[in-house]
Design a protein around this motif. Structure first.
Motif, mmCIF file in Angstrom:
data_model
loop_
_atom_site.group_PDB
_atom_site.id
_atom_site.type_symbol
_atom_site.label_atom_id
_atom_site.label_comp_id
_atom_site.label_asym_id
_atom_site.label_seq_id
_atom_site.Cartn_x
_atom_site.Cartn_y
_atom_site.Cartn_z
ATOM 1 N N ARG A 139 -51.679 40.918 -65.020
ATOM 2 C CA ARG A 139 -51.147 40.832 -65.736
ATOM 3 C C ARG A 139 -50.717 40.665 -67.500
ATOM 4 O O ARG A 139 -49.749 40.837 -67.440
ATOM 5 N N THR A 140 -51.927 40.050 -67.954
ATOM 6 C CA THR A 140 -51.737 41.127 -69.731
ATOM 7 C C THR A 140 -51.443 41.859 -69.765
ATOM 8 O O THR A 140 -50.859 43.100 -70.881
ATOM 9 N N ASP A 197 -48.789 38.173 -75.325
ATOM 10 C CA ASP A 197 -49.072 37.068 -74.953
ATOM 11 C C ASP A 197 -50.604 36.767 -74.210
ATOM 12 O O ASP A 197 -50.020 38.159 -73.127
ATOM 13 N N PHE A 257 -59.232 35.066 -68.996
ATOM 14 C CA PHE A 257 -57.694 35.447 -69.297
ATOM 15 C C PHE A 257 -57.193 35.803 -67.901
ATOM 16 O O PHE A 257 -58.090 36.686 -67.524
ATOM 17 N N ASP A 258 -55.656 35.808 -67.501
ATOM 18 C CA ASP A 258 -55.391 36.532 -66.480
ATOM 19 C C ASP A 258 -55.335 38.466 -66.880
ATOM 20 O O ASP A 258 -54.175 38.806 -67.170
ATOM 21 N N TRP A 259 -55.974 38.994 -66.708
ATOM 22 C CA TRP A 259 -55.885 40.260 -67.147
ATOM 23 C C TRP A 259 -55.113 41.419 -66.691
ATOM 24 O O TRP A 259 -54.547 42.018 -67.058
ATOM 25 N N GLU A 315 -64.104 28.548 -73.029
ATOM 26 C CA GLU A 315 -65.303 28.106 -73.176
ATOM 27 C C GLU A 315 -66.806 28.205 -74.009
ATOM 28 O O GLU A 315 -66.360 28.977 -74.291
ATOM 29 N N VAL A 320 -52.007 35.936 -71.083
ATOM 30 C CA VAL A 320 -51.295 35.210 -70.025
ATOM 31 C C VAL A 320 -52.803 34.306 -69.198
ATOM 32 O O VAL A 320 -54.146 34.322 -69.239
ATOM 33 N N ASP A 321 -52.830 32.871 -69.433
ATOM 34 C CA ASP A 321 -53.225 31.632 -68.876
ATOM 35 C C ASP A 321 -54.748 31.994 -69.716
ATOM 36 O O ASP A 321 -55.875 31.740 -68.824
ATOM 37 N N LEU A 322 -54.892 31.610 -70.990
ATOM 38 C CA LEU A 322 -56.347 31.556 -71.878
ATOM 39 C C LEU A 322 -56.704 30.517 -71.671
ATOM 40 O O LEU A 322 -56.306 30.069 -71.490
ATOM 41 N N GLN A 323 -58.606 30.733 -70.872
ATOM 42 C CA GLN A 323 -58.833 29.527 -71.680
ATOM 43 C C GLN A 323 -60.715 30.038 -72.090
ATOM 44 O O GLN A 323 -61.017 30.303 -72.529
#
Length: 223
Positions: free
Chosen positions: A30-31, A11, A26-28, A18, A13-16
């Protein structure tokens, strides 16, 4: 040529999304942490499975005495079993983490991916495959991670010490893996000769060995 890079469906993480789909955030940290943790897990599983297979063949007095033949045996086992089995283990690990009760099951998968990782099939194939178009390249649905790795991930480059091998042996191992992949994808489990025919096709197609090793082109005789 399939690559030796990391392939996974971790996954993001926190993908947005724009800028009308042109940019993503995204939160690279944690990813990448999740990606590398699962990669370490799969490498450990692969090493354990390979050792178990070697011990089994040795106990049956079927383990070949020569290193080059041993590597061919490992390539076969990696393609037919380990490559998918380690990913099934990762999927189950994720389910256990998110559902400690153990009631969740592997998600809905295509017929193709169920075949690849040896899960029960819901229905038989609708038609006999031809050598020119296997069930993978003719799919009508989006690919699962199992289908992606069958095409994109090289088992050869997961062999210990592959960097020290001669060019001729690397080519032979790539062709061996291609042959077993055709054997698996085309459901030729009772036709071992199919593997050898596919291997020979790969070795003789289109170009020199050097170009195959150093080019990014996909060397498939039927594409």
């Amino acid at each position: 040529m399939a690559g030796g890079y990391i392939v996974n469906d971790t996954d993001i993480v926190d993908l947005q999304v724009e800028n009308e789909g042109l940019d993503i955030i995204f939160d690279w940290r944690r990813t990448l942490d999740a990606l590398l943790r699962e990669e370490v897990m799969m490498r450990k599983l692969q090493a354990e499975m390979a050792l178990d297979r070697k011990s089994q063949l040795a106990a049956e007095r079927r383990w070949p005495p020569f290193p080059r033949i041993q590597r061919l045996a490992f390539v076969k086992h990696f393609v037919l079993d380990i490559q998918m089995a380690k990913r099934v283990a990762v999927q189950k690990h994720r389910l256990k983490r998110y559902d400690p009760t153990g009631q969740a099951i592997l998600g809905s998968l295509t017929h193709e991916s169920r075949h690849l990782h040896k899960q029960p099939l819901q229905s038989p194939p609708t038609s006999e495959p031809s050598r020119a178009c296997c069930i993978i390249c003719s799919r009508r649905t989006g690919p699962s991670i199992f289908e992606v790795v069958s095409c994109e991930e090289s088992v050869v480059l997961s062999l210990e010490g592959w960097q020290q091998l001669e060019k001729e042996e690397l080519l032979d191992l790539y062709a061996e893996a291609y042959g077993w992949n055709c054997y698996r994808c085309l459901r030729q489990e009772n036709n071992v000769a199919w593997q050898q025919t596919s291997k020979n096709d790969w070795l003789t197609v289109c170009s020199s060995g050097a170009e195959k090793l150093y080019s990014i082109r996909r060397w498939n005789p039927w594409f």
